[in-house]
Design a protein around this motif. Structure first.
Motif, PDB file in Angstrom:
ATOM      1  N   ARG A 200       2.391 -22.168   4.686  1.00  0.00           N
ATOM      2  CA  ARG A 200       1.377 -21.453   3.923  1.00  0.00           C
ATOM      3  C   ARG A 200       1.669 -20.288   3.295  1.00  0.00           C
ATOM      4  O   ARG A 200       1.230 -20.061   2.148  1.00  0.00           O
ATOM      5  CB  ARG A 200       0.081 -21.284   4.971  1.00  0.00           C
ATOM      6  N   GLU A 203       3.499 -21.623   0.117  1.00  0.00           N
ATOM      7  CA  GLU A 203       2.613 -22.272  -0.916  1.00  0.00           C
ATOM      8  C   GLU A 203       2.004 -20.924  -1.575  1.00  0.00           C
ATOM      9  O   GLU A 203       1.848 -20.980  -2.822  1.00  0.00           O
ATOM     10  CB  GLU A 203       1.489 -22.865  -0.307  1.00  0.00           C
ATOM     11  N   THR A 280      -1.471 -28.823  -4.010  1.00  0.00           N
ATOM     12  CA  THR A 280      -2.049 -27.576  -3.724  1.00  0.00           C
ATOM     13  C   THR A 280      -2.035 -26.671  -4.722  1.00  0.00           C
ATOM     14  O   THR A 280      -2.692 -25.718  -4.661  1.00  0.00           O
ATOM     15  CB  THR A 280      -1.527 -27.214  -2.442  1.00  0.00           C
TER      16      THR A 280
END
Length: 281
Positions: A200, A203, A280
């Motif tokens: 995460r 990202e 994403t």
């Protein structure tokens, strides 16, 4: 008259064990000798005869009173232990003059796609960065990617932030919510929460590059096998396995050729994973 050296032979499965490969990767010859004793039954005297040392020197190395540092000695050890080529690569050596299985010469020229083999990703760092600096397309297949693109001092990020919109980037990361992530975390002795947090974070850091380059980030859900960096027609390929992370793997530099299957196969695999992944960024 000198006595000819007779190599010690280990079963193929022994060279494939994670503990043996870790010792080779760290050039821990003492550990390698101990594993040779364990998996072949060879005595210190037999190992000494095979690698052209005295039994006293082998004993010193096994008991960590002496280290090996000379390239010619590593070569002699690899030859004396009849190491397969992948084991030699982990030790930082070129392929052997003869294949274990047929005696035929092994020559990378016979496989023109594979132009170089690096013992780890770190040893290929400068070459990878050089290729990325001049690339128009960059594909990355990783687990969390922090060491590649997520951190300010990662291998590729400094070159991405210098782009002026001329570079197309696609990054595939392991889905932090996929069952495969927990399996991978267990393989490397890390908690699933820690590994997921790393994905995460990567990202979020990649999202910062949207205004700088043409970037797409995806989550895939399969257990990772290959670590891949493609800069236009050049790929750098390593592998994930239980007990080591992708950057610890031997790294193969693979070039696109008119009829070669490796570059095409890895690119096809990347595209297939991307099609089934969730975007994403």
């Amino acid at each position: 008259m000198a006595t000819p050296l007779v190599p010690v032979s280990l079963p193929d499965w022994a060279w494939e064990r994670a503990d043996v490969r870790q010792a080779l990767r760290g050039r821990d010859v003492g550990a390698v000798f101990r594993y040779v004793q364990q998996y072949s039954g060879a005595s210190q005297a037999r190992i000494a005869s095979a690698v052209g040392m005295t039994q006293a020197r082998v004993n010193e190395i096994i008991n960590r009173r002496r280290e090996v540092s000379r390239l010619d000695v590593y070569e002699r050890i690899a030859d004396g232990l009849n190491m397969p080529d992948d084991a030699r690569h982990l030790l930082g050596l070129a392929a052997g003059r003869e294949r274990r299985s047929g005696g035929a010469a092994f020559d990378l020229a016979a496989f023109p796609e594979v132009v170089r083999v690096y013992p780890t990703q770190a040893s290929a760092r400068e070459e990878i960065q050089q290729q990325v600096r001049i690339a128009r397309e960059l594909d990355v297949l990783a687990v969390r990617g922090l060491g590649l693109v997520g951190l300010n001092d990662s291998m590729l990020r400094p070159h991405l932030v210098q782009q002026k919109g001329d570079l197309r980037v696609r990054v595939l990361l392991l889905d932090p919510e996929a069952p495969a992530l927990a399996l991978r975390a267990a393989e490397i002795g890390e908690s699933a929460e820690s590994l997921a947090s790393g994905v995460r974070l990567a990202e979020a850091r990649l999202r910062e590059l949207v205004e700088i380059c043409d970037i797409e980030v995806y989550r895939y859900g399969m257990l990772p096998t290959w670590r891949l960096i493609r800069a236009d027609s050049t790929m750098f390929v390593g592998a994930f396995d239980a007990g080591w992370e992708g950057h610890d793997s031997a790294t193969y530099k693979v070039m696109r050729t008119p009829h070669g299957p490796l570059f095409r196969g890895f690119q096809r695999m990347f595209e297939a994973i991307a099609v089934g992944a969730e975007r994403t960024v």
